[in-house]
Design a protein around this motif. Structure first.
Motif, mmCIF file in Angstrom:
data_model
loop_
_atom_site.group_PDB
_atom_site.id
_atom_site.type_symbol
_atom_site.label_atom_id
_atom_site.label_comp_id
_atom_site.label_asym_id
_atom_site.label_seq_id
_atom_site.Cartn_x
_atom_site.Cartn_y
_atom_site.Cartn_z
ATOM 1 N N HIS A 125 69.946 52.540 6.568
ATOM 2 C CA HIS A 125 68.618 53.097 6.842
ATOM 3 C C HIS A 125 68.027 52.579 8.189
ATOM 4 O O HIS A 125 67.819 51.223 8.211
ATOM 5 C CB HIS A 125 67.691 53.023 5.713
ATOM 6 C CG HIS A 125 66.535 53.478 5.749
ATOM 7 N ND1 HIS A 125 65.444 52.806 6.322
ATOM 8 C CD2 HIS A 125 65.902 54.777 5.298
ATOM 9 C CE1 HIS A 125 64.436 53.678 6.249
ATOM 10 N NE2 HIS A 125 64.751 54.681 5.750
ATOM 11 N N PHE A 140 63.550 48.725 12.446
ATOM 12 C CA PHE A 140 63.872 48.057 11.192
ATOM 13 C C PHE A 140 65.201 48.587 10.603
ATOM 14 O O PHE A 140 65.212 50.017 10.452
ATOM 15 C CB PHE A 140 62.757 48.220 10.446
ATOM 16 C CG PHE A 140 61.485 47.302 10.758
ATOM 17 C CD1 PHE A 140 61.165 46.410 10.398
ATOM 18 C CD2 PHE A 140 60.491 48.355 11.691
ATOM 19 C CE1 PHE A 140 59.736 45.720 10.931
ATOM 20 C CE2 PHE A 140 59.353 47.954 12.019
ATOM 21 C CZ PHE A 140 59.062 46.524 11.709
ATOM 22 N N LEU A 141 66.136 47.831 10.299
ATOM 23 C CA LEU A 141 67.407 48.217 9.756
ATOM 24 C C LEU A 141 67.687 47.640 8.278
ATOM 25 O O LEU A 141 67.380 46.486 7.870
ATOM 26 C CB LEU A 141 68.492 47.897 10.779
ATOM 27 C CG LEU A 141 68.371 48.566 12.111
ATOM 28 C CD1 LEU A 141 67.933 47.296 12.977
ATOM 29 C CD2 LEU A 141 69.525 49.139 12.606
ATOM 30 N N ASP A 142 68.143 48.493 7.414
ATOM 31 C CA ASP A 142 68.533 48.060 5.992
ATOM 32 C C ASP A 142 70.033 48.479 5.795
ATOM 33 O O ASP A 142 70.411 49.697 6.080
ATOM 34 C CB ASP A 142 67.897 48.573 5.150
ATOM 35 C CG ASP A 142 67.989 47.988 3.878
ATOM 36 O OD1 ASP A 142 68.774 46.806 3.809
ATOM 37 O OD2 ASP A 142 67.746 48.681 2.513
ATOM 38 N N CYS A 143 70.794 47.461 5.414
ATOM 39 C CA CYS A 143 72.520 47.900 5.057
ATOM 40 C C CYS A 143 72.808 47.458 3.820
ATOM 41 O O CYS A 143 72.544 46.459 3.336
ATOM 42 C CB CYS A 143 73.295 47.092 6.034
ATOM 43 S SG CYS A 143 75.102 47.195 5.794
ATOM 44 N N ARG A 144 73.275 48.526 2.879
ATOM 45 C CA ARG A 144 73.737 48.383 1.537
ATOM 46 C C ARG A 144 74.968 48.811 1.252
ATOM 47 O O ARG A 144 75.363 49.841 1.815
ATOM 48 C CB ARG A 144 72.448 49.142 1.012
ATOM 49 C CG ARG A 144 71.107 48.678 0.883
ATOM 50 C CD ARG A 144 70.956 47.313 0.340
ATOM 51 N NE ARG A 144 69.467 46.861 0.650
ATOM 52 C CZ ARG A 144 69.062 45.571 0.280
ATOM 53 N NH1 ARG A 144 69.753 44.918 -0.113
ATOM 54 N NH2 ARG A 144 67.629 45.272 0.605
ATOM 55 N N HIS A 153 76.688 40.295 4.615
ATOM 56 C CA HIS A 153 76.315 41.281 5.447
ATOM 57 C C HIS A 153 76.255 40.749 6.745
ATOM 58 O O HIS A 153 75.563 39.431 7.032
ATOM 59 C CB HIS A 153 74.970 42.050 5.121
ATOM 60 C CG HIS A 153 75.003 42.767 3.953
ATOM 61 N ND1 HIS A 153 74.850 41.886 2.622
ATOM 62 C CD2 HIS A 153 74.890 44.040 3.574
ATOM 63 C CE1 HIS A 153 74.732 42.876 1.500
ATOM 64 N NE2 HIS A 153 74.755 44.327 2.054
ATOM 65 N N TRP A 155 75.306 41.712 11.083
ATOM 66 C CA TRP A 155 74.891 42.611 11.782
ATOM 67 C C TRP A 155 75.531 42.443 13.470
ATOM 68 O O TRP A 155 75.723 41.067 13.746
ATOM 69 C CB TRP A 155 73.598 42.895 12.030
ATOM 70 C CG TRP A 155 72.809 43.361 10.912
ATOM 71 C CD1 TRP A 155 72.275 42.760 9.847
ATOM 72 C CD2 TRP A 155 72.558 44.660 10.659
ATOM 73 N NE1 TRP A 155 71.775 43.548 9.045
ATOM 74 C CE2 TRP A 155 71.799 44.866 9.600
ATOM 75 C CE3 TRP A 155 72.787 45.917 11.629
ATOM 76 C CZ2 TRP A 155 71.538 46.060 9.007
ATOM 77 C CZ3 TRP A 155 72.580 47.175 10.878
ATOM 78 C CH2 TRP A 155 71.873 47.321 9.762
ATOM 79 N N SER A 165 71.417 41.503 5.137
ATOM 80 C CA SER A 165 71.365 42.642 4.806
ATOM 81 C C SER A 165 70.497 43.513 5.473
ATOM 82 O O SER A 165 70.417 44.953 5.636
ATOM 83 C CB SER A 165 71.231 43.018 3.319
ATOM 84 O OG SER A 165 69.934 42.507 2.893
ATOM 85 N N THR A 166 69.208 42.890 6.139
ATOM 86 C CA THR A 166 68.187 43.504 6.700
ATOM 87 C C THR A 166 68.097 42.916 8.318
ATOM 88 O O THR A 166 68.327 41.793 8.330
ATOM 89 C CB THR A 166 66.762 43.529 6.031
ATOM 90 O OG1 THR A 166 66.445 42.181 5.670
ATOM 91 C CG2 THR A 166 67.094 44.161 4.668
ATOM 92 N N GLN A 168 65.280 43.114 11.848
ATOM 93 C CA GLN A 168 64.260 43.574 12.706
ATOM 94 C C GLN A 168 64.553 43.385 14.159
ATOM 95 O O GLN A 168 64.965 42.133 14.449
ATOM 96 C CB GLN A 168 62.906 42.935 12.410
ATOM 97 C CG GLN A 168 61.933 43.501 13.227
ATOM 98 C CD GLN A 168 60.487 43.252 12.799
ATOM 99 O OE1 GLN A 168 60.376 42.259 11.693
ATOM 100 N NE2 GLN A 168 59.368 43.045 13.777
ATOM 101 N N CYS A 182 76.672 47.158 11.142
ATOM 102 C CA CYS A 182 76.547 46.449 10.014
ATOM 103 C C CYS A 182 78.016 46.454 9.371
ATOM 104 O O CYS A 182 78.815 47.287 8.997
ATOM 105 C CB CYS A 182 75.550 47.158 9.075
ATOM 106 S SG CYS A 182 75.509 45.896 7.510
#
Length: 323
Positions: A125, A140-144, A153, A155, A165-166, A168, A182
């Motif tokens: 996201h 802003f990034l979110d990896c699930r 996680h 990046w 997992s997140t 910025q 990710c």
């Protein structure tokens, strides 16, 4: 000379430690060999345990737990333990206990973790916001992970690496297209997903990974179809429940069953009534009324609904008996 011996001893210890890991990761269905990490010379007793349950014994026929039935075997030469067709419940701490004629040796502990491989890519996201004051974008990034909980996680952005997992990240329009990747892993497998972001003064809407977008759209279409079918079912249900041709609640019929004489309808009337005939003043006996009975019914003739008019009535004349 002493220093050389010490260095040699340290090197031997490091080599032994590298061949005897204390934590081992394996995936479902694999086979693992747990090393005893002890010399075999002079050993008179040796046994393996999983937790507090005995698994194998050098000189005795140990009773295997039902969980490991037919899947464990100890090598009588180096005392290593082999476990085949690993299952999730095989995870845990294994211990090896041995001894020689003089004493019991130190217990060796090995932790085994049986994991499932990661089957699907992570969901990403991305939300990009333009800051006019600085002329830059905040991403802003979110990896699930879809089904795996115990994952790591990582990046990758250009030549930089971030953990978590997140993320910025700040970028500017002159940087062009920025790729965010990710990677999720669990020691036995890993998989990755990527998104690209271009910073501009219109970057203010959240972006979804293609798989997430497809999932949301399919859910919306399914909900719309369900509501359409529900509305159609309600309409059909109401139409079937309404009796055909039943107009009892919609029509009112007036009927006079009094025994009174009716004036000559051929005579012109002083005033024409539009819908219901006006009932004039009638001198009737006290026991009688203009309407003796009013019945509600259906009166149809040739498909036309009739409203029976109430005509003007007069009381019967009594014969003159005075003469």
């Amino acid at each position: 000379m002493v220093l050389l011996l010490l260095l040699l001893g340290v090197a031997l210890c490091e080599m032994e430690a590298s061949s005897c890991p204390t934590i081992i990761y394996k995936k479902l269905g694999d086979t693992v060999e747990l090393h005893s990490c002890s010399p075999s010379e002079g050993v008179i007793s040796a046994k393996w345990k999983h937790g507090n349950e005995p698994l194998a014994n050098l000189h005795q026929s140990a009773t295997e737990p039902l969980q490991f039935k037919g899947r464990v075997q100890m090598n009588p030469q180096n005392f290593s333990l082999t476990v085949r067709n690993l299952k999730p419940e095989d995870s845990g701490v294994y211990s090896f206990v041995s001894g020689d004629e003089k004493s019991q040796r130190n217990t060796v502990f090995v932790t085994l973790k049986v994991l499932e491989p990661i089957a699907s890519k992570p969901f990403l996201h991305v939300n990009t916001t333009w800051h006019s004051m600085t002329g830059s974008c905040a991403v802003f990034l979110d990896c699930r992970a879809a089904n795996n909980v115990n994952v790591t996680h990582k990046w990758r952005v250009r030549n930089q690496t971030f953990i978590g997992s997140t993320l910025q990240y700040n970028t500017q329009p002159k940087a062009g297209v920025t790729k965010f990747t990710c990677t999720i892993s669990n020691n036995i497998s890993e998989t990755s997903a990527s998104e690209t972001v271009t910073c501009s003064n219109t970057s203010s809407l959240p972006q979804l990974h293609s798989e997430t977008t497809a999932f949301i759209l399919s859910g919306a279409v399914g909900a719309g179809l369900f509501l359409t079918v529900l509305v159609c079912a309600l309409v059909v249900y109401r139409c079937k429940r309404k009796p055909a041709g039943n107009l009892a609640d919609d029509l009112t019929v007036y009927d006079d069953v009094s025994d009174v004489e009716v004036r000559d309808v051929k005579k012109p009337r002083a005033m024409s009534c539009q819908k219901y005939e006006t009932v004039g003043h009638v001198n009737l006996p006290k026991a009688e009324t203009v309407y003796d009975t009013i019945r509600l019914s259906h009166m149809t003739r040739g498909g036309t609904t009739l409203y029976q008019e109430v005509s003007e009535r007069e009381p019967k004349q009594e014969p003159d008996t005075s003469v």
